[in-house]
Design an enzyme around this catalytic site. Structure first.
Site, PDB file in Angstrom:
ATOM      1  N   ARG A  43     134.491  72.317 -65.377  1.00  0.00           N
ATOM      2  CA  ARG A  43     134.450  73.036 -66.656  1.00  0.00           C
ATOM      3  C   ARG A  43     133.246  73.981 -66.750  1.00  0.00           C
ATOM      4  O   ARG A  43     133.323  75.031 -67.382  1.00  0.00           O
ATOM      5  CB  ARG A  43     134.422  72.038 -67.818  1.00  0.00           C
ATOM      6  CG  ARG A  43     135.808  71.475 -68.077  1.00  0.00           C
ATOM      7  CD  ARG A  43     135.829  70.575 -69.269  1.00  0.00           C
ATOM      8  NE  ARG A  43     137.203  70.388 -69.723  1.00  0.00           N
ATOM      9  CZ  ARG A  43     137.581  69.435 -70.565  1.00  0.00           C
ATOM     10  NH1 ARG A  43     136.688  68.583 -71.036  1.00  0.00           N
ATOM     11  NH2 ARG A  43     138.828  69.338 -70.945  1.00  0.00           N
ATOM     12  N   GLY A  83     144.754  68.629 -74.651  1.00  0.00           N
ATOM     13  CA  GLY A  83     145.406  68.787 -75.947  1.00  0.00           C
ATOM     14  C   GLY A  83     145.636  70.251 -76.313  1.00  0.00           C
ATOM     15  O   GLY A  83     146.692  70.619 -76.830  1.00  0.00           O
ATOM     16  N   GLY A 118     143.996  66.367 -68.962  1.00  0.00           N
ATOM     17  CA  GLY A 118     142.781  65.794 -68.402  1.00  0.00           C
ATOM     18  C   GLY A 118     143.020  64.931 -67.172  1.00  0.00           C
ATOM     19  O   GLY A 118     142.389  65.133 -66.130  1.00  0.00           O
ATOM     20  N   LYS A 124     152.082  58.558 -73.144  1.00  0.00           N
ATOM     21  CA  LYS A 124     152.842  58.470 -74.379  1.00  0.00           C
ATOM     22  C   LYS A 124     153.880  59.569 -74.568  1.00  0.00           C
ATOM     23  O   LYS A 124     153.583  60.746 -74.392  1.00  0.00           O
ATOM     24  CB  LYS A 124     151.880  58.555 -75.556  1.00  0.00           C
ATOM     25  CG  LYS A 124     151.030  57.326 -75.751  1.00  0.00           C
ATOM     26  CD  LYS A 124     150.246  57.558 -76.993  1.00  0.00           C
ATOM     27  CE  LYS A 124     149.428  56.404 -77.458  1.00  0.00           C
ATOM     28  NZ  LYS A 124     148.491  56.913 -78.483  1.00  0.00           N
TER      29      LYS A 124
END
Ligand code: ADP
Ligand code: MG
Length: 393
Positions: A35, A374, A351, A198
């Protein structure tokens, strides 16, 4: 349309830059600097334009408190090495503490300063206008290059953008361009691989991509909600019981839209999540009680590989199994290898999937490795990210 660096007059200006330096640390050092590297083009651009640079970022979840383990000092040290330049940093009680204010305001011309963790201040997540005002007082213009937090309206991302002439940095601009093109105009066949824990995290993206993609391959724990919804036996696999109707609805929509949803035909199963445990391969809809599907199985790997062969565009988000615990990383490894060998345009987000591709050393062979988990999902769902909206003309 959003404003970009080219729209800003930067010469001799003080520039406040929100970057995403939320990197993993270990033993007080940066453990993965991807990053930080991703933010270098914007920082170098600003150096070339003689700007005085004030960088800010959050790191981890200090929950609005000052915590030594979450200081940005190791990042300052690492960034200094990468740039071969001094980075001004001072330990303080947060990005708007009196000591920090004085330090930021005494930045010499052409210097680079890194502020303390924005999340040391509870105002950050509340998008507190007072905090945004102090941050804005440090500079003449604001640049947002933190794609990873662009989906959050925080004081250092959204709030401050309304108080100064503002624009997107080069990383944010590139992320938006590539991810928007994927949902607008992908070269076909377009294949999407979705995995992870999920269904609820990714259902929005699957629904959005159904009319656009040719095939959607589903792995990870998510797959078991689909099998259970169709009446299969999934043993003790991770399932979201309140999402079974949604799973059925997606399957129905897919067939109406002629998009193939491909589920893993078999699974690598165990009774516990640990390395030296007995592993058995079961059909994914016939997993016995007490056993959990923890990775896609060998037949599923073959089907997935076969499906991906002719893809011209690939989007991958989410690991195929518990990729952080061998041997349940086999499916993720196989998909990573396949994707990295393809000639088509390849994009990876998320991630854990990005961590997996970095660990395998394949990141160089991927066309675009997104810095947002996200944020990339919300962009792909077609949502407008608040941090980006604040930069619109
Ligand atoms: P990403 O960060 O790439 O978007 P997610 O956060 O959605 O991915 O999912 C990653 C998590 O999902 C990992 O912690 C992994 O252990 C878990 N996971 C994947 N497959 C399974 C499975 N079959 N059973 C339990 N957990 C799983
Ligand atoms: Mg994750």
């Amino acid at each position: 349309m959003i404003k970009t660096l080219k729209d800003l007059d930067l010469k001799d200006k003080k520039v406040l830059v929100r970057v995403d330096f939320n990197t993993p640390l270990s033993d007080g050092k940066v453990a993965d600097d991807s990053r930080i590297r991703a933010a270098l083009p914007t920082i170098k651009y600003l150096i070339k334009h003689n700007a005085t640079i004030i960088l800010m970022s959050h790191l981890g979840r200090p929950k609005g408190q000052v915590k030594d383990d979450y200081r940005l000092e190791p990042v300052a040290v690492h960034l200094s090495k990468l740039l071969g330049k001094d980075i001004r940093y001072i330990q303080s009680d947060g990005p708007i503490s009196p000591k920090q204010i004085e330090f930021a305001n005494s930045a010499p011309k052409g210097s680079i300063t890194l502020l303390e963790n924005t999340r040391f201040d509870a105002g950050e997540k509340k998008n507190d206008p007072e905090m945004a005002k102090i941050l804005a007082s440090y500079a003449d213009v604001f640049v947002n290059d933190a794609f990873g937090t662009a989906h959050r309206a925080h004081a250092s991302t959204e709030g401050v953008a309304h108080l100064l002439p503002s624009a997107a940095g080069l990383l944010l601009e590139k992320e938006i361009e590539i991810l928007s093109k994927l949902i607008q105009n992908p070269e076909k066949p377009f294949k999407v691989i979705i995995g992870g824990a999920k269904v609820s995290d990714k259902i929005g993206v699957i629904a959005k991509l159904l009319p656009i993609a040719d095939e959607i391959l589903i792995g990870g724990a998510m797959a078991y909600s689909f099998f259970k919804a169709a009446g299969g036996q999934v043993g003790n696999s991770l399932v979201e019981d309140d999402k079974l109707d949604l799973a059925n609805e997606l399957i129905k929509k897919a067939s109406e839209q002629n998009t193939k949803i491909i589920l893993p035909i078999d699974s690598a199963c165990a009774t516990e999540i640990k390395s030296d445990v007995e592993v058995k391969i079961y059909p994914s809809e016939q997993i016995p009680d007490g056993w959990m599907g923890l990775d896609i199985g060998p037949e599923a790997i073959k089907t997935f590989k076969n499906s991906l062969k002719d893809a011209k565009t690939i989007l991958w988000n989410g690991p195929m199994g518990v990729s952080e615990v061998a041997p349940f990383d086999k499916g993720t490894k196989a998909v990573a290898e396949t994707v990295s060998e393809l000639d088509g345009f390849t994009v990876i987000g998320g991630g854990d999937s990005v961590a997996a591709i970095n660990k395998l050393g394949f990141a160089d062979k991927i066309d675009h490795v997104s810095t947002g988990g996200g944020a990339s999902l919300e962009l792909l769902e077609g949502k407008t990210l608040p941090g980006v909206k604040a930069l619109e003309f």
